[in-house]
Enzyme design. Structure first.
Site, PDB file in Angstrom:
ATOM      1  N   GLU A   1      -6.625  -7.360  -1.568  1.00  0.00           N
ATOM      2  CA  GLU A   1      -7.246  -7.292   0.461  1.00  0.00           C
ATOM      3  C   GLU A   1      -9.312  -6.846   0.636  1.00  0.00           C
ATOM      4  OE1 GLU A   1      -5.267  -4.166   3.373  1.00  0.00           O
ATOM      5  OE2 GLU A   1      -3.550  -5.053   2.523  1.00  0.00           O
TER       6      GLU A   1
ATOM      7  N   GLU B   1       0.924  -1.744   0.212  1.00  0.00           N
ATOM      8  CA  GLU B   1       0.001  -0.135   0.055  1.00  0.00           C
ATOM      9  C   GLU B   1       0.458   1.279   0.189  1.00  0.00           C
ATOM     10  OE1 GLU B   1      -3.989  -1.058   2.144  1.00  0.00           O
ATOM     11  OE2 GLU B   1      -2.186  -0.861   3.333  1.00  0.00           O
TER      12      GLU B   1
END
Length: 587
Positions: free
Chosen positions: A234, A158
């Site tokens: 995710e 991320e």
């Protein structure tokens, strides 16, 4: 083992269309005896792949000292997944977030004053290269290109939510390639313009992370990456808890509907989390948006498989959805593990912290207070002691900056608690004519694991001042510092409890008998805040601030016959009894 690739709109496994149906579980949050059980339940739910992070701080706890045993035995975890016919996705980034202490980065990085993380800062990259020189050769035989189960590796984590140093991301990609990590490489970011613009790497598959609105998320991804398969790396089907906040849950039907939308859109998916597990020891992380908030010991995450590994309503709801895409006929539904209430345990011995300092640590003299990392300490507590002259009236003690929670004593008398997140509390006291000793016991409640405030040194990071009503302000110097990592309590000298101590940091010990091994849960009703150990294993923190009310004790931590429990209580308890119950109370 087949090799993962992709064409215009689909993943391919040895050239055949393949949909990744993955669930996340972290080997380091599950006792090793239960790895196979959790993996079997993953496969029985309809998944074909397991995903896990690899935390740098677990595998290199001290610079140049490596650990791949016990909870850190990632290779055995991979082997067990392979034995069950599961594919494996690894995320061995230097940073993992994961609500894990310091986002998986080792605390010793903070001992260097000029250290910069998650960017092209050569001292940081040198330390990362040394770690990768140990880690990646261990993983290489398990790549699918070498006949193993690992089909993909993530680069960083991320990163688009953190920064825009593309030279750093390219360096990490090349670090894999130089070490012959030749499976599919990918990134994962939020489905937002700035995240994808900053987090994507040329010639590396981009995936996105979200909890709902799959059609919108994949549409944004396709704007940046057309003609490639889409995947939610995710899928947030639950969430984590902070101390002092309500327990967070997501309704099973809503989760199932969101999953159905991902799959109907042609996407692949990784459930984050399928099974959350536990932040054993001092490994919980923390967040800092408006203020510092520490994550609780449980990482249940309201996942399909709960903290103790039992299928939930959510498990069966998503299994029904996955049955449209996987053949689950004849695969038995897993049963909950055995639980047992071992009853009330009376703790019969105690050891006062301040009387036990020589058994727990070696003191260090310093002109000024130093944070943990400068003394080679990573987790636990740290004690600062100094002496001041008197008399002084109505003094306020000010710490710049306490990280994270400090108990203040003057001549052994408790004067108050200063907390990083609460600036309304003042600690006031008088200094008698003969002067006084000041003790400040600071707890590291977990380093920040996400965002711009991750350079989170612990203890007292700057200075301590006394401010008087007489309008003088003094910086306090000449400190004795004692690191208290509390990793080994074997040298404590326990004495029989004559009268239950009502206040002050104290270790209490008791013994209980086990005839039949089963999972159980430690309830500390009437206790305030501290840490609990069973047979020397650190279960994690408890705190009556909630929401978590019990600590998970997996059966493999117990032994038939006599077992030991030690509770380190910071403030005081109503009685010297605890209970082992057969139901978890998360809030």
């Amino acid at each position: 083992m087949p090799v993962l690739s992709y064409n215009n709109d689909s993943f391919l496994l040895d050239g055949q269309p393949f949909r990744i149906l993955s669930g996340a579980m972290h080997y380091f949050r599950i006792v090793p005896d239960y790895w196979e059980d959790r993996l079997r339940k993953l496969k029985a739910c309809g998944f074909n792949t397991v995903e896990t992070y690899i935390p740098w701080n677990l595998h290199e706890p001290k610079q140049g000292e490596y650990c791949f045993e016990g909870l850190a035995d990632v290779l055995t975890f991979i082997e067990k997944a392979a034995d069950l016919g599961l594919h494996v996705i690894l995320r061995p980034s230097p940073y993992i977030c994961a609500e894990w202490e310091f986002g998986g980065l080792p605390a010793w990085l903070l001992a260097e004053p000029d250290m910069r993380i998650r960017c092209f800062h050569q001292p940081y990259l040198d330390k990362l290269d040394a770690y990768y020189d140990v880690l990646l050769p261990k993983l290489r035989p398990y790549l699918s290109t070498n006949g193993g189960p690992v089909i993909a590796l993530q680069v960083e984590n991320e990163y688009g939510s953190f920064g825009n140093d593309h030279s750093y991301l390219l360096y990490l990609k090349q670090a894999y390639e130089k070490r012959d990590m030749d499976v599919l490489l990918f990134t994962s970011d939020g489905p937002i313009n700035y995240c994808l613009q900053s987090g994507m790497i040329p010639d590396t598959l981009a995936t996105v992370n979200f909890g709902s609105k799959a059609t919108e998320a994949f549409s944004v991804l396709k704007q940046y990456q057309p003609n490639k398969p889409v995947m939610c790396m995710e899928f947030w089907n639950g969430w984590f808890d902070h101390w002092g906040k309500p327990h967070i849950q997501r309704e099973s039907g809503d989760t199932a509907s969101a999953l159905d939308e991902i799959l109907a859109s042609g996407g692949s998916v990784n459930f984050y989390m399928f099974h959350g597990g536990t932040n054993f020891g001092f490994y919980n992380g923390a967040n800092f948006a408006d203020r510092y908030e520490a994550t609780v010991t449980s990482y249940d995450y309201d996942a399909p498989l709960n903290e103790c590994g039992d299928p939930t309503d959510k498990y069966f709801a998503i299994r029904e959805v996955l049955s449209k895409y996987s053949d689950l006929e004849g695969i038995p539904v897993p049963k909950p593990s055995a639980k047992k209430a071992y009853g009330t345990i009376r703790l019969t011995e105690q050891a006062d912290l301040f009387a036990s300092l020589d058994h727990l640590s070696t003191s260090v003299q310093s002109v000024y207070p130093k944070p943990m990392e400068m003394l080679g300490q990573d987790y636990g507590f740290i004690l600062y002691t100094t002496h001041v002259s008197g008399p002084k009236q109505q003094c306020e003690l000010i710490i710049e900056e306490v990280r994270d929670r400090a108990l203040v004593y003057v001549n052994d008398e408790y004067k108050g608690t200063l907390e990083r997140w609460n600036h309304d509390v003042k600690v006031m006291f008088d200094i008698p004519a003969e002067g006084a000793r000041i003790d400040i016991l600071v707890e590291n409640m977990g380093r920040v694991n996400y965002g711009p405030r991750m350079m989170d040194a612990k203890g007292i990071t700057q200075s301590v001042r006394l401010v008087s009503i007489e309008w003088w302000k003094h910086l306090l110097f000449d400190w004795t510092i004692r690191p208290l990592p509390l990793t080994d309590l074997a040298n404590l000298a326990f004495q029989p409890i004559q009268d239950c101590k009502k206040d002050g940091p104290t270790f209490c010990r008791g013994v209980f008998q086990v005839d039949e091994l089963a999972d159980t849960f430690l309830a500390l009703d009437g206790w305030t805040k501290g840490v609990a150990y069973v047979n020397g294993f650190n279960l994690g923190r408890y705190w009556n601030a909630g929401p978590q009310r019990t600590l998970y004790v997996p059966a493999p931590l117990l032994r038939q016959g006599s077992n030991e429990i030690v509770v380190f209580e910071l403030h005081g308890m109503e009685s010297n009894e605890v209970k082992l119950v057969d139901a978890h109370m998360l809030g």
